[in-house]
Scaffold this motif. Structure first.
Motif, short mmCIF file in Angstrom:
data_model
loop_
_atom_site.label_atom_id
_atom_site.label_comp_id
_atom_site.label_asym_id
_atom_site.label_seq_id
_atom_site.Cartn_x
_atom_site.Cartn_y
_atom_site.Cartn_z
N LEU A 115 -5.04 -1.01 -14.22
CA LEU A 115 -5.45 0.09 -13.37
C LEU A 115 -6.94 -0.04 -13.08
CD1 LEU A 115 -2.78 1.22 -14.76
CD2 LEU A 115 -3.71 3.48 -14.23
N GLU A 116 -7.29 0.15 -11.82
CA GLU A 116 -8.68 -0.07 -11.40
C GLU A 116 -9.02 0.88 -10.25
OE1 GLU A 116 -11.25 -3.80 -9.45
OE2 GLU A 116 -9.21 -4.10 -10.21
N ALA A 117 -10.08 1.65 -10.40
CA ALA A 117 -10.53 2.54 -9.34
C ALA A 117 -11.43 1.79 -8.38
CB ALA A 117 -11.27 3.74 -9.93
N VAL A 118 -11.28 2.07 -7.10
CA VAL A 118 -12.06 1.40 -6.07
C VAL A 118 -13.03 2.36 -5.42
CG1 VAL A 118 -11.93 0.07 -3.93
CG2 VAL A 118 -10.14 -0.19 -5.66
N THR A 119 -12.60 3.60 -5.21
CA THR A 119 -13.44 4.62 -4.57
C THR A 119 -13.58 5.82 -5.50
OG1 THR A 119 -11.56 5.75 -3.55
CG2 THR A 119 -12.51 3.89 -2.33
N MET A 120 -14.41 6.79 -5.12
CA MET A 120 -14.55 8.01 -5.90
C MET A 120 -13.22 8.75 -5.99
SD MET A 120 -16.37 9.87 -7.79
CE MET A 120 -17.97 9.10 -7.52
N ARG A 121 -12.49 8.75 -4.90
CA ARG A 121 -11.17 9.37 -4.92
C ARG A 121 -10.26 8.66 -5.92
NH1 ARG A 121 -7.41 10.35 0.49
NH2 ARG A 121 -6.01 11.90 -0.44
N THR A 168 -4.74 6.15 -1.52
CA THR A 168 -3.91 4.98 -1.26
C THR A 168 -3.95 4.06 -2.47
OG1 THR A 168 -4.34 5.09 1.11
CG2 THR A 168 -3.54 3.00 0.25
N ARG A 169 -2.78 3.71 -2.96
CA ARG A 169 -2.67 2.85 -4.13
C ARG A 169 -2.24 1.45 -3.71
NH1 ARG A 169 1.43 5.06 -8.08
NH2 ARG A 169 2.38 6.03 -6.26
N LEU A 170 -2.86 0.46 -4.34
CA LEU A 170 -2.43 -0.92 -4.19
C LEU A 170 -1.41 -1.19 -5.30
CD1 LEU A 170 -2.99 -3.64 -2.62
CD2 LEU A 170 -4.41 -4.26 -4.59
N VAL A 171 -0.18 -1.50 -4.93
CA VAL A 171 0.90 -1.65 -5.89
C VAL A 171 1.65 -2.96 -5.61
CG1 VAL A 171 1.19 0.84 -6.15
CG2 VAL A 171 2.51 -0.37 -4.40
N HIS A 183 -8.04 0.80 0.10
CA HIS A 183 -7.22 1.41 -0.95
C HIS A 183 -8.16 2.06 -1.95
CE1 HIS A 183 -8.00 -2.80 -2.00
NE2 HIS A 183 -8.04 -2.42 -3.26
N ASP A 184 -7.69 3.10 -2.62
CA ASP A 184 -8.52 3.87 -3.54
C ASP A 184 -8.34 3.46 -5.00
OD1 ASP A 184 -9.67 5.98 -1.65
OD2 ASP A 184 -7.52 6.16 -1.27
N ILE A 185 -7.16 2.98 -5.32
CA ILE A 185 -6.88 2.63 -6.71
C ILE A 185 -5.93 1.44 -6.75
CG2 ILE A 185 -4.91 4.23 -6.93
CD1 ILE A 185 -5.87 4.82 -9.79
N VAL A 186 -6.14 0.58 -7.73
CA VAL A 186 -5.25 -0.56 -7.97
C VAL A 186 -4.35 -0.19 -9.14
CG1 VAL A 186 -5.11 -3.00 -8.59
CG2 VAL A 186 -6.99 -2.18 -7.15
N LEU A 193 0.85 -1.19 0.00
CA LEU A 193 0.00 0.00 0.00
C LEU A 193 0.88 1.24 0.00
CD1 LEU A 193 -2.62 -1.12 2.67
CD2 LEU A 193 -2.90 -1.14 0.17
N LYS A 194 0.61 2.13 -0.92
CA LYS A 194 1.40 3.36 -1.04
C LYS A 194 0.45 4.54 -0.90
CE LYS A 194 4.97 5.51 -3.89
NZ LYS A 194 5.78 5.38 -5.14
N ARG A 195 0.64 5.31 0.15
CA ARG A 195 -0.26 6.43 0.43
C ARG A 195 0.29 7.72 -0.17
NH1 ARG A 195 -3.66 4.05 3.88
NH2 ARG A 195 -2.83 2.33 5.16
N GLY A 196 -0.61 8.55 -0.68
CA GLY A 196 -0.19 9.80 -1.28
C GLY A 196 -1.33 10.78 -1.38
#
Length: 388
Positions: free
Chosen positions: A336-342, A79-82, A123-126, A72-75
């Motif tokens: 690439l995959e979005a999980v939340t609105m953010r 938060t991105r799943l990487v 996480h917000d994005i994959v 998990l990489k926060r920014g």
């Protein structure tokens, strides 16, 4: 199936190493590689491991069915799943037991992926990149999700022959052989030419430091940010090369010309495949115009052949010289995959950026113009380097 999510490498070593010994994976997913990366680089960057292990209850005693080495990489964008390992891994993928494809049909993976996502922390994005089409002999299950796009670069590999002379005769034309001999003779005017493989930690460290110096100078000429300037990067490469537990995995060498280091190499040996990971040459030396880097490459291919390797992997990158040697191209993909609105707000810029990068890199005129402009910009007084 039981899913477990682990926030660190502790307690996983035994199951991980047992699985990687018999599973389909690349060297970049081994416990030694990723745990060393996390100790020296990932932890400093604030990456939080979220390692997913799948246990198949119907196959008792066979160990895990798969390991997904996520982080998990926060920014600012969420938060991105990487993948753990990030840019230090030319191929990024899960570790799959040989029975994975028999246990999880391709049509079932979407359901399994939904369960994996549900088990993971928020996480917000994959953002999973550099996905090969196949992991060993198995199709990459992540490509079954259906929304992957082709990565900006491919990887390239060649299959060696039982003898270096047989391989060399097949690959090089008479004109190329003549030029190779001429350059070799020119180099030999400066002294004896030999590929040196140091065995002691001190010698290995010297070769790595010379490699870093050469690569750093090359990055400066190209106007690219120097990854070796980041904390922990040198320690990562040195740790893997000197760790007794990794003996035989890393091959550190340099091309010696009359007592001077003309070119350097940090390669990887894994399952009969030699990976050409890091290499450079001394551009400031007088003999640099006679191609010490290419002489070193041919010496490394000879070394790989003589030490029983069946394949020589040039890894990621579409540099023109690879076409002279490689007959195997490995397409890589990004998921690439979005999980939340953010995540949705961050997804579109990421997709557009990757598409633009691929378009530029796959258009020779644009890529040539870009690299020239980047080098000029990087050479300006007070210019800051950017990673591209």
């Amino acid at each position: 199936m039981l899913l477990t999510v682990h926030e660190g490498f502790e307690g996983l070593r035994s199951a991980w190493t047992a699985l990687e010994a018999v599973a389909d994976c690349t060297v970049f997913q081994t416990h030694a590689w990723l745990s060393a990366w996390f100790r020296h680089v990932g932890a400093r960057q604030g990456i939080e491991p979220a390692i997913v292990v799948g246990w198949d209850g119907e196959e008792e005693g066979e160990g895990p069915l798969f390991i997904f080495p996520f982080g998990l990489k926060r920014g600012f964008a969420g938060t991105r799943l990487v993948w753990l390992g990030a840019e230090f891994c030319d191929y990024q993928a899960p570790i799959l037991a040989k029975r994975f494809s028999r246990t999880v049909h391709r049509s079932q993976f979407k359901a399994l992926w939904a369960e994996i996502r549900e088990a993971l922390p928020h996480h917000d994005i994959v953002e999973l990149d550099r996905l090969p089409e196949f992991i060993g002999e198995q199709p990459n299950p992540l490509l079954a999700l259906g929304n992957a796009t082709e990565h900006a670069s491919s990887a390239h590999m060649t299959r060696l022959k039982p003898s270096w002379s047989a391989y060399y005769d097949e690959k090089r034309s008479s004109g190329s052989k003549k030029r190779d001999k001429q350059k070799r003779r020119k180099l030999e005017e400066f002294g004896e030419v030999a590929l040196v493989t140091p065995q002691d930690p001190t010698g290995i460290a010297r070769s790595i430091d010379e490699l870093i110096a050469q690569k750093s100078a090359a990055f400066a000429r190209m106007g690219i940010a120097n990854p070796f300037a980041r904390p922990g990067v040198r320690d990562f490469y040195l740790d893997l090369a000197t760790d007794p537990a990794c003996k035989g995995l890393i091959h550190v060498s340099h091309l010696d010309v009359g007592g001077r280091v003309a070119a350097t190499n940090w390669g990887v040996s894994f399952r009969g495949r030699y990976h050409y990971v890091l290499a450079s040459y001394a551009a400031e030396e007088e003999f640099a115009r006679f191609g010490p880097g290419m002489v070193q490459l041919m010496e490394l291919m000879r070394h790989a052949t003589e030490t029983g390797h069946e394949e020589f992997d040039f890894t990621i990158g579409d540099e023109p010289y690879k076409a002279d040697w490689c007959e195997v191209r490995t397409r890589l993909f990004d998921h690439l995959e979005a999980v939340t609105m953010r995540g949705w707000l961050a997804l579109m810029p990421a997709v557009l950026r990757r598409r633009a990068k691929r378009f530029i890199k796959q258009t020779p005129v644009l890529w040539d113009a870009f690299t020239r402009l980047r080098a000029v910009a990087g050479s300006l007084p007070g210019a800051g380097m950017v990673r591209v």
